[in-house]
Scaffold this motif. Sequence first.
Motif, PDB file in Angstrom:
ATOM      1  N   VAL A 111       0.843  -1.199   0.000  1.00  0.00           N
ATOM      2  CA  VAL A 111       0.000   0.000   0.000  1.00  0.00           C
ATOM      3  C   VAL A 111       0.878   1.248   0.000  1.00  0.00           C
ATOM      4  N   LEU A 112       1.922   1.247   0.823  1.00  0.00           N
ATOM      5  CA  LEU A 112       2.849   2.389   0.849  1.00  0.00           C
ATOM      6  C   LEU A 112       3.519   2.582  -0.509  1.00  0.00           C
ATOM      7  N   HIS A 113       3.922   1.467  -1.111  1.00  0.00           N
ATOM      8  CA  HIS A 113       4.595   1.546  -2.409  1.00  0.00           C
ATOM      9  C   HIS A 113       3.663   2.119  -3.465  1.00  0.00           C
ATOM     10  N   ARG A 114       2.401   1.720  -3.461  1.00  0.00           N
ATOM     11  CA  ARG A 114       1.438   2.252  -4.415  1.00  0.00           C
ATOM     12  C   ARG A 114       1.247   3.756  -4.217  1.00  0.00           C
ATOM     13  N   GLN A 115       1.170   4.177  -2.955  1.00  0.00           N
ATOM     14  CA  GLN A 115       0.956   5.599  -2.677  1.00  0.00           C
ATOM     15  C   GLN A 115       2.137   6.447  -3.137  1.00  0.00           C
ATOM     16  N   ILE A 116       3.343   5.987  -2.825  1.00  0.00           N
ATOM     17  CA  ILE A 116       4.504   6.795  -3.197  1.00  0.00           C
ATOM     18  C   ILE A 116       4.735   6.739  -4.702  1.00  0.00           C
ATOM     19  N   ARG A 154       6.430  14.169  -7.430  1.00  0.00           N
ATOM     20  CA  ARG A 154       6.705  14.442  -6.021  1.00  0.00           C
ATOM     21  C   ARG A 154       7.520  13.306  -5.426  1.00  0.00           C
ATOM     22  N   CYS A 155       8.121  13.587  -4.260  1.00  0.00           N
ATOM     23  CA  CYS A 155       8.911  12.583  -3.524  1.00  0.00           C
ATOM     24  C   CYS A 155      10.042  12.020  -4.397  1.00  0.00           C
ATOM     25  N   MET A 156      10.668  12.877  -5.180  1.00  0.00           N
ATOM     26  CA  MET A 156      11.743  12.457  -6.072  1.00  0.00           C
ATOM     27  C   MET A 156      13.106  12.878  -5.521  1.00  0.00           C
ATOM     28  N   ARG A 157      14.131  12.113  -5.861  1.00  0.00           N
ATOM     29  CA  ARG A 157      15.504  12.473  -5.536  1.00  0.00           C
ATOM     30  C   ARG A 157      16.132  13.117  -6.765  1.00  0.00           C
ATOM     31  N   GLU A 198      13.134   6.149 -17.331  1.00  0.00           N
ATOM     32  CA  GLU A 198      12.134   5.182 -17.771  1.00  0.00           C
ATOM     33  C   GLU A 198      11.232   4.731 -16.632  1.00  0.00           C
ATOM     34  N   ARG A 199      11.732   4.798 -15.400  1.00  0.00           N
ATOM     35  CA  ARG A 199      10.975   4.300 -14.249  1.00  0.00           C
ATOM     36  C   ARG A 199      10.858   5.396 -13.185  1.00  0.00           C
ATOM     37  N   PRO A 200       9.920   6.317 -13.367  1.00  0.00           N
ATOM     38  CA  PRO A 200       9.753   7.373 -12.361  1.00  0.00           C
ATOM     39  C   PRO A 200       9.361   6.827 -10.994  1.00  0.00           C
ATOM     40  N   ALA A 201       8.775   5.629 -10.938  1.00  0.00           N
ATOM     41  CA  ALA A 201       8.382   5.055  -9.658  1.00  0.00           C
ATOM     42  C   ALA A 201       9.590   4.773  -8.769  1.00  0.00           C
ATOM     43  N   ASP A 202      10.786   4.678  -9.355  1.00  0.00           N
ATOM     44  CA  ASP A 202      11.992   4.467  -8.538  1.00  0.00           C
ATOM     45  C   ASP A 202      12.424   5.733  -7.815  1.00  0.00           C
ATOM     46  N   GLY A 203      11.896   6.893  -8.221  1.00  0.00           N
ATOM     47  CA  GLY A 203      12.108   8.114  -7.459  1.00  0.00           C
ATOM     48  C   GLY A 203      13.315   8.940  -7.836  1.00  0.00           C
ATOM     49  N   TYR A 204      13.840   8.806  -9.061  1.00  0.00           N
ATOM     50  CA  TYR A 204      14.995   9.599  -9.478  1.00  0.00           C
ATOM     51  C   TYR A 204      14.581  10.536 -10.621  1.00  0.00           C
ATOM     52  N   VAL A 205      14.931  11.802 -10.495  1.00  0.00           N
ATOM     53  CA  VAL A 205      14.705  12.764 -11.563  1.00  0.00           C
ATOM     54  C   VAL A 205      16.031  13.452 -11.864  1.00  0.00           C
ATOM     55  N   VAL A 206      16.467  13.376 -13.118  1.00  0.00           N
ATOM     56  CA  VAL A 206      17.752  13.951 -13.528  1.00  0.00           C
ATOM     57  C   VAL A 206      17.570  15.451 -13.735  1.00  0.00           C
ATOM     58  N   VAL A 207      18.293  16.248 -12.956  1.00  0.00           N
ATOM     59  CA  VAL A 207      18.183  17.705 -13.053  1.00  0.00           C
ATOM     60  C   VAL A 207      19.364  18.319 -13.782  1.00  0.00           C
ATOM     61  N   ALA A 208      20.462  17.568 -13.933  1.00  0.00           N
ATOM     62  CA  ALA A 208      21.622  18.116 -14.641  1.00  0.00           C
ATOM     63  C   ALA A 208      22.519  16.982 -15.100  1.00  0.00           C
ATOM     64  N   ASN A 209      23.234  17.252 -16.193  1.00  0.00           N
ATOM     65  CA  ASN A 209      24.241  16.324 -16.699  1.00  0.00           C
ATOM     66  C   ASN A 209      25.600  16.980 -16.584  1.00  0.00           C
ATOM     67  N   CYS A 210      26.578  16.243 -16.142  1.00  0.00           N
ATOM     68  CA  CYS A 210      27.937  16.762 -16.025  1.00  0.00           C
ATOM     69  C   CYS A 210      28.814  16.042 -17.046  1.00  0.00           C
ATOM     70  N   LEU A 211      29.236  16.787 -18.066  1.00  0.00           N
ATOM     71  CA  LEU A 211      30.027  16.225 -19.145  1.00  0.00           C
ATOM     72  C   LEU A 211      31.421  16.841 -19.165  1.00  0.00           C
ATOM     73  N   PRO A 212      32.414  16.099 -19.662  1.00  0.00           N
ATOM     74  CA  PRO A 212      33.735  16.717 -19.845  1.00  0.00           C
ATOM     75  C   PRO A 212      33.649  17.837 -20.871  1.00  0.00           C
ATOM     76  N   ARG A 213      34.508  18.841 -20.735  1.00  0.00           N
ATOM     77  CA  ARG A 213      34.521  19.952 -21.687  1.00  0.00           C
ATOM     78  C   ARG A 213      34.794  19.395 -23.087  1.00  0.00           C
ATOM     79  N   GLY A 214      33.949  19.817 -24.019  1.00  0.00           N
ATOM     80  CA  GLY A 214      34.091  19.357 -25.393  1.00  0.00           C
ATOM     81  C   GLY A 214      33.081  18.300 -25.773  1.00  0.00           C
ATOM     82  N   ASP A 215      32.530  17.568 -24.776  1.00  0.00           N
ATOM     83  CA  ASP A 215      31.492  16.594 -25.077  1.00  0.00           C
ATOM     84  C   ASP A 215      30.164  17.308 -25.247  1.00  0.00           C
TER      85      ASP A 215
END
Length: 512
Positions: free
Chosen positions: A166-171, A179-182, A202-219
């Motif tokens: 039930v908790l898993h379904r709610q979150i 909401r409730c994302m890292r 692909e799986r927002p239910a896992d709770g991760y949202v990418v807010v930035a990418n860190c690439l080497p200079r030139g990539d």
Amino acid sequence: MTEFVMSEGLAESADLRPAVSGERRRPVWVVPDEVPAIVPRSARYTEARWVARYRWAALAGDLAAAFIGVSVALVGRFGAQINLGYILLGAALPIAWLVCVALERGYETRYFGTGPEEFRSIIRAAVALTAVVAITSYATKSQVARGFVVLAVPMTCAAAMFARWVLHRQISKRRFAGRCMRRVLVVGRNDQVTTLRRHLEERPADGYVVVANCLPRGDALEESVAEHLPDRLGRTEMDILAGVDQYDVDVVAVATDPELAGHSLRKLSWALEQRGVDLIVSPGIVEVAGPRISIRPVAGLSLLHLERPSVSGGPHLMKNIFDRVVGCLMLLGIAPLLLVTAALVKLTSKGPVLFKQTRVGRGGVPFKMLKFRTMVVDAEERKAELHALNEGNGILFKMRDDPRITKVGKYLRRFSIDELPQLVNVLRGDMSLVGPRPPLPAEVAQYAIDDARRMLVKPGLTGLWQVSGRSDLTWEESMRLDLRYADNWSIALDLLILWKTARAVLGSDGAY
């Protein structure tokens, strides 16, 4: 120096040009020897709120589950004649249950909302609690009624798993709403960042949202990724830790890169530890489940060990026994439904009740797969004139409103009743209850060398393809799911797929 590409914006490819040929790249990763002062992060308090609420809800659910289990055991075993000793034991068991769950990492933040890991911690806690009761009873020479333990522990485990579900379904609902994302900063080279980012999103239910990418200079970000970015793109030159502070990051995800490893990665982990930020590292092995991956200390090093997939021996024997026993019970249980369905098919259209089609099984061995007939007798002859209306995945022919389907067949397909005769194939040993989708010989003829790995296991009545979109999947997605199952199958995964299949069938998602 590094480049930060913020997800809250849209990049034009001209803004992120690769380095000019022959131009010397600057140092790839900058991890300072001295950790800069920690910048307070508002996101930390946001995450802390839902984490605290989840933890308290999990504790309350486990405590309630223990009281339910103890109450059922006391009433079921002793009725109205409960002595004081068992009342005291019943009062102690909920506390012991919480301790066992805590020791099995059931309250660790990283497992919140993950589903399988939480359920496994509950099951391990139930085994541990049974062992504690048995050892304590033996050590104190007290005779604890076996009926009490047999009722109390399983009921507690079942109730706790239901509460976590039930908790898993709610979150999960909150996470699909954003909401409730890292907040995640992905670090790595262009192609590795793209792959890791795609898997996280692909799986927002896992709770991760990418807010930035860190690439080497030139990539530069690939165009397919840049097209999905929102309206603005922040571009700042700074080290990883400054990016953590600037973008309110909760997790740093490092994609596989030989230049960010060893001592540099170790220093980064120390700095992130002081900031309360988690560090996760992708091993670069995609589509391989966690149980096959383990860390082993060798010669003072922590080496990643990849277990071979189970393709024979004891595990497959257990799978065969499980298939035959459960398949037989299911066939007996639905026998009245099969008889009624057979009568409806026979009375409403001309032709045989069953449709037999050649499919390819484990090891490339062909067999006749059984289904209730849902189309007119001359369906194959009429297929050519409908080819231009194909809505399938490019190789399989599918139509949502196929005129060849009979009136009864439409409902049989909607609820997957037409697939039930395949239980006979399961009893014969041609198929399994869970496995890859049984392919046609024409499909197998188009397999690449790697695609043939899906035939290491028997095809299934249901599988990952059934609970992940069914007819709506593309050919590549369907093949990827089949290969993932072949590489990572287990009895626990089979049980999970069977449970999800029931939900998918009742919802009739993707069935046509």
